[in-house]
Structures are given as structure tokens and as C-alpha cells.
Design a protein around this motif. Structure first.
Motif, PDB file in Angstrom:
ATOM      1  N   MET A   1       0.287  -0.821  -0.110  1.00  0.00           N
ATOM      2  CA  MET A   1      -0.123  -0.051   0.116  1.00  0.00           C
ATOM      3  C   MET A   1       1.214   0.892  -0.167  1.00  0.00           C
ATOM      4  SD  MET A   1      -2.760   1.465   2.870  1.00  0.00           S
ATOM      5  CE  MET A   1      -2.556   1.430   3.946  1.00  0.00           C
ATOM      6  N   SER A   2       0.359   1.682  -0.413  1.00  0.00           N
ATOM      7  CA  SER A   2       1.217   3.571  -0.412  1.00  0.00           C
ATOM      8  C   SER A   2       0.357   4.355   0.189  1.00  0.00           C
ATOM      9  CB  SER A   2       0.722   3.808  -2.272  1.00  0.00           C
ATOM     10  OG  SER A   2       1.604   5.008  -2.402  1.00  0.00           O
ATOM     11  N   ILE A   3       1.713   5.150   0.695  1.00  0.00           N
ATOM     12  CA  ILE A   3       1.161   6.540   1.382  1.00  0.00           C
ATOM     13  C   ILE A   3       1.532   7.532   1.477  1.00  0.00           C
ATOM     14  CG2 ILE A   3       1.586   7.508   3.988  1.00  0.00           C
ATOM     15  CD1 ILE A   3       1.940   4.301   5.018  1.00  0.00           C
ATOM     16  N   VAL A   4       0.465   8.729   1.016  1.00  0.00           N
ATOM     17  CA  VAL A   4       1.235  10.203   0.275  1.00  0.00           C
ATOM     18  C   VAL A   4       0.953  11.229   2.283  1.00  0.00           C
ATOM     19  CG1 VAL A   4       0.668  11.971  -0.376  1.00  0.00           C
ATOM     20  CG2 VAL A   4       0.322  10.109  -1.409  1.00  0.00           C
ATOM     21  N   ILE A   5       2.081  11.493   2.649  1.00  0.00           N
ATOM     22  CA  ILE A   5       2.387  12.622   3.556  1.00  0.00           C
ATOM     23  C   ILE A   5       3.022  14.278   3.244  1.00  0.00           C
ATOM     24  CG2 ILE A   5       3.788  12.235   5.329  1.00  0.00           C
ATOM     25  CD1 ILE A   5       4.951   9.679   5.010  1.00  0.00           C
ATOM     26  N   LYS A   6       2.255  14.202   3.653  1.00  0.00           N
ATOM     27  CA  LYS A   6       2.273  16.490   3.155  1.00  0.00           C
ATOM     28  C   LYS A   6       2.248  16.714   4.423  1.00  0.00           C
ATOM     29  CE  LYS A   6      -0.040  15.257  -1.410  1.00  0.00           C
ATOM     30  NZ  LYS A   6      -0.135  16.187  -2.646  1.00  0.00           N
ATOM     31  N   PHE A   7       3.237  17.070   4.686  1.00  0.00           N
ATOM     32  CA  PHE A   7       3.814  18.019   5.583  1.00  0.00           C
ATOM     33  C   PHE A   7       3.251  19.693   5.062  1.00  0.00           C
ATOM     34  CE2 PHE A   7       6.133  14.368   7.400  1.00  0.00           C
ATOM     35  CZ  PHE A   7       5.824  14.674   8.344  1.00  0.00           C
ATOM     36  N   PHE A   8       2.575  20.703   6.071  1.00  0.00           N
ATOM     37  CA  PHE A   8       1.869  22.098   5.406  1.00  0.00           C
ATOM     38  C   PHE A   8       1.689  22.686   6.624  1.00  0.00           C
ATOM     39  CE2 PHE A   8      -2.174  19.332   6.163  1.00  0.00           C
ATOM     40  CZ  PHE A   8      -3.002  20.332   6.995  1.00  0.00           C
ATOM     41  N   VAL A   9       1.978  23.839   6.699  1.00  0.00           N
ATOM     42  CA  VAL A   9       1.555  24.996   7.681  1.00  0.00           C
ATOM     43  C   VAL A   9       1.083  26.018   7.898  1.00  0.00           C
ATOM     44  CG1 VAL A   9       2.507  27.422   8.695  1.00  0.00           C
ATOM     45  CG2 VAL A   9       4.379  25.250   8.379  1.00  0.00           C
ATOM     46  N   GLY A  18      -9.701  21.284   7.876  1.00  0.00           N
ATOM     47  CA  GLY A  18     -10.140  22.161   6.419  1.00  0.00           C
ATOM     48  C   GLY A  18      -9.544  21.023   5.310  1.00  0.00           C
ATOM     49  N   VAL A  19      -9.147  20.747   5.178  1.00  0.00           N
ATOM     50  CA  VAL A  19      -7.868  20.344   3.717  1.00  0.00           C
ATOM     51  C   VAL A  19      -8.168  18.506   4.532  1.00  0.00           C
ATOM     52  CG1 VAL A  19      -6.513  21.919   4.054  1.00  0.00           C
ATOM     53  CG2 VAL A  19      -5.813  20.027   4.529  1.00  0.00           C
ATOM     54  N   ALA A  20      -8.872  18.220   5.488  1.00  0.00           N
ATOM     55  CA  ALA A  20      -8.670  16.440   5.445  1.00  0.00           C
ATOM     56  C   ALA A  20      -9.129  15.652   4.069  1.00  0.00           C
ATOM     57  CB  ALA A  20      -9.194  16.135   6.847  1.00  0.00           C
ATOM     58  N   GLU A  21     -10.362  16.091   3.940  1.00  0.00           N
ATOM     59  CA  GLU A  21     -10.689  15.856   2.299  1.00  0.00           C
ATOM     60  C   GLU A  21      -9.477  15.724   1.884  1.00  0.00           C
ATOM     61  OE1 GLU A  21     -14.113  13.775   0.393  1.00  0.00           O
ATOM     62  OE2 GLU A  21     -14.159  14.463   2.279  1.00  0.00           O
ATOM     63  N   GLY A  22      -9.795  16.947   0.817  1.00  0.00           N
ATOM     64  CA  GLY A  22      -8.689  17.012  -0.513  1.00  0.00           C
ATOM     65  C   GLY A  22      -7.578  16.780   0.046  1.00  0.00           C
ATOM     66  N   GLY A  23      -6.506  17.450   1.188  1.00  0.00           N
ATOM     67  CA  GLY A  23      -5.545  17.085   1.369  1.00  0.00           C
ATOM     68  C   GLY A  23      -4.998  18.639   0.970  1.00  0.00           C
ATOM     69  N   ASP A  25      -3.021  20.223  -0.491  1.00  0.00           N
ATOM     70  CA  ASP A  25      -2.462  21.533  -2.215  1.00  0.00           C
ATOM     71  C   ASP A  25      -4.035  22.041  -2.567  1.00  0.00           C
ATOM     72  OD1 ASP A  25      -0.217  18.851  -2.690  1.00  0.00           O
ATOM     73  OD2 ASP A  25      -1.289  18.189  -3.722  1.00  0.00           O
ATOM     74  N   GLY A  26      -2.876  23.350  -2.921  1.00  0.00           N
ATOM     75  CA  GLY A  26      -3.533  24.557  -3.465  1.00  0.00           C
ATOM     76  C   GLY A  26      -4.588  25.182  -2.384  1.00  0.00           C
ATOM     77  N   VAL A  27      -4.441  24.575  -1.047  1.00  0.00           N
ATOM     78  CA  VAL A  27      -4.418  25.603  -0.166  1.00  0.00           C
ATOM     79  C   VAL A  27      -3.460  25.898   0.640  1.00  0.00           C
ATOM     80  CG1 VAL A  27      -5.875  25.528   2.049  1.00  0.00           C
ATOM     81  CG2 VAL A  27      -6.718  24.396  -0.385  1.00  0.00           C
ATOM     82  N   PHE A  28      -2.486  25.533   0.998  1.00  0.00           N
ATOM     83  CA  PHE A  28      -1.433  25.745   1.756  1.00  0.00           C
ATOM     84  C   PHE A  28      -0.106  25.055   0.462  1.00  0.00           C
ATOM     85  CE2 PHE A  28      -4.709  24.853   5.066  1.00  0.00           C
ATOM     86  CZ  PHE A  28      -4.734  25.696   5.622  1.00  0.00           C
ATOM     87  N   GLU A  29       0.517  25.547   0.797  1.00  0.00           N
ATOM     88  CA  GLU A  29       1.790  25.225   0.169  1.00  0.00           C
ATOM     89  C   GLU A  29       2.687  24.218   1.370  1.00  0.00           C
ATOM     90  OE1 GLU A  29       7.223  26.087   0.258  1.00  0.00           O
ATOM     91  OE2 GLU A  29       5.378  28.358   0.298  1.00  0.00           O
ATOM     92  N   SER A  30       2.756  23.298   1.013  1.00  0.00           N
ATOM     93  CA  SER A  30       2.768  21.602   1.421  1.00  0.00           C
ATOM     94  C   SER A  30       4.373  20.931   1.110  1.00  0.00           C
ATOM     95  CB  SER A  30       2.014  20.613   1.227  1.00  0.00           C
ATOM     96  OG  SER A  30       1.598  20.043  -0.231  1.00  0.00           O
TER      97      SER A  30
END
Length: 145
Positions: A1-9, A18-23, A25-30
Motif C-alpha cells: 500500500m502506498s502512503i502519501v504524506i504532506k506536511f504543511f503550515v 479543513g483539508v482532511a478530505e482533499g489534502g 494542495d491548492g490551499v497551503f504550501e506543502s
């Protein structure tokens, strides 16, 4: 299984949630990474930086879950502890390399293989992101899917 991890401020927990559903990207630099147990890594990194045991960090409820919409299934958002944020932002390149080397050794003891250069790259990226925090309300978060 592939895991995607995005750290953001994010400016606060509500914005991070608020970004739980879609991540983020497009909201915060990550910063995007993949395929390691980020919850365990956050505990191990804090343990290495502070000299506390894994169990002591875990007792402090690190990392804190901001939102887990599927109760254990992905995606979820974690808050990076203030202690780890401060340690990352204050660490120089030598310290980040040392922490990466110690983390690689811990992972190897559990049968996981990481190249020290990859560990240093991850920690340097996180340190740079942590250094962008510009007020007490902003925090570093992690989205995992």
C-alpha cells in the motif's frame, strides 16, 4: 500500500482540519513524502531531538490527531508538536544529519531500510518548513492518505 504524506503550515487547527478530505494542495504550501509510518517517525524524531524515550513522548499524546474522519482509515490530519517544531527550526544541518542517522538506525533495528541521505533530506525539508512559522498560532501539520 502506498502512503502519501504532506506536511504543511496552517494558521490554526480549524484550517488544518479543513483539508482532511482533499489534502493541502491548492490551499497551503506543502512538502510531499511517502511510504513511511509518519506517526511513528514524529515520535521518534521528537525522542531523538529531546533525549526522551519513545514511551515518554508517546505519553504526551504525540502526535496529536486533528481530524480522523474515517476513524483510523486515511486520510487524516496530525499536528506536529510544538516541541518538535522548535527543535526542527533551531537545528543546523549537522544536527539534522545526526538526527537522520539515528532515525535510520532505529528503523533498521525494526527491519525498515532508509538511506541516510533520504532521512536528512526529509528532516531538512521539515526544518525549512518549520522556519516559515511566523506567529504563535501557526503550526506544522501532516496530512496522510
Amino acid at each position: 500500500m502506498s502512503i502519501v504524506i504532506k506536511f504543511f503550515v496552517a494558521p490554526d487547527r480549524e484550517a488544518a482540519a479543513g483539508v482532511a478530505e482533499g489534502g493541502p494542495d491548492g490551499v497551503f504550501e506543502s512538502l510531499t513524502f511517502g511510504n513511511f509510518d509518519v506517526e511513528e517517525a514524529l515520535i521518534e524524531w521528537e525522542s531523538i531531538f529531546t533525549g526522551q524515550s519513545f514511551e515518554e513522548v508517546l505519553e504526551d499524546d504525540v502526535p496529536e490527531t486533528v481530524v480522523d474522519p474515517d476513524d483510523g482509515e486515511r486520510p487524516l490530519v496530525l499536528a506536529v508538536s510544538r516541541t518538535l517544531q522548535v527543535a526542527l527550526s533551531a537545528a543546523g544541518e549537522d544536527r539534522l544529519t545526526e538526527v537522520g542517522r539515528l532515525w535510520v538506525a532505529e528503523r533498521a533495528a525494526d527491519g525498515d531500510v532508509f538511506e541516510p541521505e533520504i532521512a536528512a533530506w526529509i528532516l531538512n525539508g521539515l526544518a525549512n518548513l518549520a522556519r516559515t512559522l511566523n506567529d504563535e498560532d501557526e503550526s506544522l501539520y501532516c496530512w496522510v492518505a
